[in-house]
Each structure stands twice: as C-alpha cells, then as structure tokens.
Design a protein around this motif. Structure first.
Motif, PDB file in Angstrom:
ATOM      1  N   ARG A  18      28.685  38.698  51.675  1.00 40.96           N
ATOM      2  CA  ARG A  18      30.050  39.213  51.536  1.00 40.96           C
ATOM      3  C   ARG A  18      30.252  40.408  52.471  1.00 40.96           C
ATOM      4  O   ARG A  18      31.298  40.519  53.129  1.00 40.96           O
ATOM      5  CB  ARG A  18      30.305  39.618  50.084  1.00 40.96           C
ATOM      6  N   THR A  85      34.788  48.267  43.193  1.00 39.35           N
ATOM      7  CA  THR A  85      35.862  47.319  43.480  1.00 39.35           C
ATOM      8  C   THR A  85      35.346  45.888  43.497  1.00 39.35           C
ATOM      9  O   THR A  85      35.976  44.968  42.955  1.00 39.35           O
ATOM     10  CB  THR A  85      36.512  47.656  44.832  1.00 39.35           C
ATOM     11  N   THR A  88      34.693  44.701  39.942  1.00 37.44           N
ATOM     12  CA  THR A  88      35.950  44.431  39.244  1.00 37.44           C
ATOM     13  C   THR A  88      36.587  43.141  39.745  1.00 37.44           C
ATOM     14  O   THR A  88      37.164  42.374  38.960  1.00 37.44           O
ATOM     15  CB  THR A  88      36.927  45.609  39.429  1.00 37.44           C
ATOM     16  N   GLN A  89      36.501  42.886  41.035  1.00 37.88           N
ATOM     17  CA  GLN A  89      37.031  41.622  41.573  1.00 37.88           C
ATOM     18  C   GLN A  89      36.322  40.432  40.942  1.00 37.88           C
ATOM     19  O   GLN A  89      36.960  39.438  40.579  1.00 37.88           O
ATOM     20  CB  GLN A  89      36.867  41.596  43.091  1.00 37.88           C
ATOM     21  N   ASP A  90      35.010  40.525  40.804  1.00 35.16           N
ATOM     22  CA  ASP A  90      34.267  39.442  40.155  1.00 35.16           C
ATOM     23  C   ASP A  90      34.693  39.270  38.702  1.00 35.16           C
ATOM     24  O   ASP A  90      34.773  38.142  38.187  1.00 35.16           O
ATOM     25  CB  ASP A  90      32.761  39.717  40.221  1.00 35.16           C
ATOM     26  N   THR A  92      37.684  40.109  37.349  1.00 35.78           N
ATOM     27  CA  THR A  92      39.075  39.696  37.171  1.00 35.78           C
ATOM     28  C   THR A  92      39.358  38.310  37.740  1.00 35.78           C
ATOM     29  O   THR A  92      40.340  37.671  37.347  1.00 35.78           O
ATOM     30  CB  THR A  92      40.017  40.719  37.837  1.00 35.78           C
ATOM     31  N   THR A  93      38.526  37.841  38.664  1.00 33.23           N
ATOM     32  CA  THR A  93      38.757  36.508  39.239  1.00 33.23           C
ATOM     33  C   THR A  93      38.046  35.407  38.466  1.00 33.23           C
ATOM     34  O   THR A  93      38.220  34.225  38.773  1.00 33.23           O
ATOM     35  CB  THR A  93      38.287  36.459  40.703  1.00 33.23           C
ATOM     36  N   GLY A  94      37.236  35.776  37.492  1.00 35.34           N
ATOM     37  CA  GLY A  94      36.598  34.784  36.640  1.00 35.34           C
ATOM     38  C   GLY A  94      35.203  34.367  37.050  1.00 35.34           C
ATOM     39  O   GLY A  94      34.552  33.598  36.334  1.00 35.34           O
ATOM     40  N   ILE A  95      34.690  34.868  38.192  1.00 37.45           N
ATOM     41  CA  ILE A  95      33.366  34.450  38.625  1.00 37.45           C
ATOM     42  C   ILE A  95      32.284  34.970  37.679  1.00 37.45           C
ATOM     43  O   ILE A  95      31.259  34.316  37.448  1.00 37.45           O
ATOM     44  CB  ILE A  95      33.092  34.906  40.078  1.00 37.45           C
ATOM     45  N   ARG A  98      31.954  32.638  34.924  1.00 39.29           N
ATOM     46  CA  ARG A  98      31.200  31.468  35.360  1.00 39.29           C
ATOM     47  C   ARG A  98      29.704  31.761  35.369  1.00 39.29           C
ATOM     48  O   ARG A  98      28.891  30.940  34.946  1.00 39.29           O
ATOM     49  CB  ARG A  98      31.674  31.070  36.764  1.00 39.29           C
ATOM     50  N   SER A 173      41.418  46.925  36.648  1.00 39.48           N
ATOM     51  CA  SER A 173      42.068  46.454  37.865  1.00 39.48           C
ATOM     52  C   SER A 173      41.302  46.998  39.059  1.00 39.48           C
ATOM     53  O   SER A 173      40.543  47.973  38.960  1.00 39.48           O
ATOM     54  CB  SER A 173      43.524  46.920  37.932  1.00 39.48           C
ATOM     55  N   VAL A 174      41.503  46.354  40.205  1.00 42.85           N
ATOM     56  CA  VAL A 174      40.854  46.796  41.430  1.00 42.85           C
ATOM     57  C   VAL A 174      41.326  48.192  41.812  1.00 42.85           C
ATOM     58  O   VAL A 174      40.545  49.010  42.315  1.00 42.85           O
ATOM     59  CB  VAL A 174      41.154  45.798  42.568  1.00 42.85           C
TER      60      VAL A 174
END
Length: 262
Positions: A18, A85, A88-90, A92-95, A98, A173-174
């Motif tokens: 990434r 950040t 938090t992205q992981d 909030t995006t659902g990963i 998973r 949130s991000v």
C-alpha cells in the motif's frame, strides 16, 4: 506462534505494498517536519542559537544540532497520523470485518499496520537526517552512538505505531483519525525539542521536564552529538518506549477484540 508470525508477515507485506502504491503518503508526512526544520534553522536559528545553554558557541550550526531530535520525534508523530488513518479506513470499509472471519491470528492484522508504520518512520527519519546534514547538522557520534540512536528511534517508532493503531481503531471517521498525531506533534515543543526546558516558566518547565518525549530527545541529542548524559536519563527514555509500547499494544488488542458499534 509460527502461524502468528506468518500471518503478521503477510499483513506487513500488505501494508508495504500500500505504501509503495501511494508514495505520496510518505511525501506528505515528510513535508511538515522538513518545513519546520528549515524554518527553525534558517529563520529562528540565529536568535535561538545565541540563547542556548552554556557550552555552545551560540550560532545557527549549534541550533541545528540542538533541534534535530525534536524534528525527528515530530516526524515519527506525523507518521502516526497516516497509520491511524489507514487503520480507520480498514475499519470503515469492512475489510477488518472480513479479516475477522478468516482463519488468521487476530493480532496479525494490527501487527502488520504497526510494523509498516515503523518502516515508514525509518524511511522518513533517514530523509530528515540527510536534509539535516545538508543544511549543517554535524553529529559526532561513533558506531555505538549511532547504534544507540537507531535502537531508541526504533523503540519510539514502535511505541507510537501501536498507539496510532489503537487511535485508528477507536476513531469513527478518517477525519478524526487524521488528527491523532496533533497532541504528539506538540509534545516536542512542550519539552526540550526546540528550547531548553530551564528557559520556560515554572509550571511549564515542570511539565516539560517530566513528559515522555523530553528524556528521549535529551538521550538522542547526547548520542548523536557524542556528549555525556547520565545513565538515568537514557534508562528513563528506554523505559518510556517500553511503557508506551505496552499500553498501545494492550489497548489495540482490547479494542479489536470487542464488537464495533455502528
């Protein structure tokens, strides 16, 4: 244990990919400490250098040597914002949800983020030191001094990384996560990072002398400049790194283990 290590390496690889795909993240992190370094050296360095404690010649080069530890800690703190950040992205995006369903070590997801943050910190620190050398930073450390510097920067980077992971897990949130590093970025100013603590008024000086970053900056300064420093200060600096790492790791695992509320 072998499964946890393997899974952690896999998650670390995910995060490094990434970073490689989005190099602008590291560039943005580097911009702020480099701007502060140039600002304090070339705008304030002459005046602040003249006010250093006894033993300095009082010029801009002395201040460049003095301010580098504070800039290095600021760099680590700013990397933490990107780590928070990313976590938090992981979330909030659902990963993350998973990952919870997969047969992997739970802590490996968090470890991948933390180790990638340490790697990004080391890259950023190297760039900042090189720029410092170009503009007048003149360390006098020997091999042991540089090894001690590296060990302390690694320890602090790991500690801040785990705190950043915890901050990212609790952020909703991000935008909130991106503000995680603000208090950490201020701490070098409220310590010995830019001016000696004995130049501050009483209550502020008391806080500056006893906050975690001050013994770390004093130890880094002594190691890089080859000056004497009491063993007690170095031990306190190492102790803070261990304590902050333990707090961040335990906090992260606890938050990750509980269900996330909508």
């Amino acid at each position: 244990m072998s499964t946890a290590i393997t899974d952690s390496v896999t998650m670390f690889t995910r995060q490094t990919r990434r970073l490689s795909r989005y190099p602008e993240l590291t560039v943005i992190v580097l911009a702020v400490p480099l701007v502060f370094l140039l600002l304090f050296v070339f705008v304030f360095g002459g005046t602040l250098g003249a006010g250093l404690s006894a033993g300095a010649t009082g010029d801009r080069s002395d201040y460049t040597n003095y301010v580098m530890p504070g800039i290095l800690l600021m760099t680590i703190s700013l990397v933490a914002a990107g780590t928070s950040t990313g976590v938090t992205q992981d979330m909030t995006t659902g990963i993350m949800a998973r990952f919870r369903t997969l047969s992997i070590s739970p802590g490996s997801v968090l470890t991948g983020h933390a180790l990638a943050s340490v790697l990004q910190s080391l890259i950023s620190l190297a760039v900042v030191i090189v720029v410092g050398l170009i503009i007048g930073f003149r360390p006098e450390a020997g091999l042991l001094g540089w090894l001690g510097t590296l060990a302390l920067l690694l320890g602090l980077s790991l500690a801040i990384a785990w705190l950043a992971v915890a901050g990212g897990l609790i952020a909703r949130s991000v935008e909130t996560a991106s503000n995680f590093s603000a208090p950490l970025t201020v701490l070098p100013f409220l310590g010995s990072g830019f001016v000696p603590t004995d130049s501050m008024p009483g209550p502020l000086a008391g806080f500056a002398e006893n906050q975690p970053f001050t013994p770390i900056m004093d130890t880094l300064r002594a190691l890089m400049l080859g000056t004497d420093l009491g063993a007690g200060t170095a031990a306190v600096a190492a102790g803070w790194c261990v304590v902050l790492t333990a707090i961040g790791y335990a906090w992260s695992r606890r938050v990750y283990a509980r269900p996330r509320r909508a």
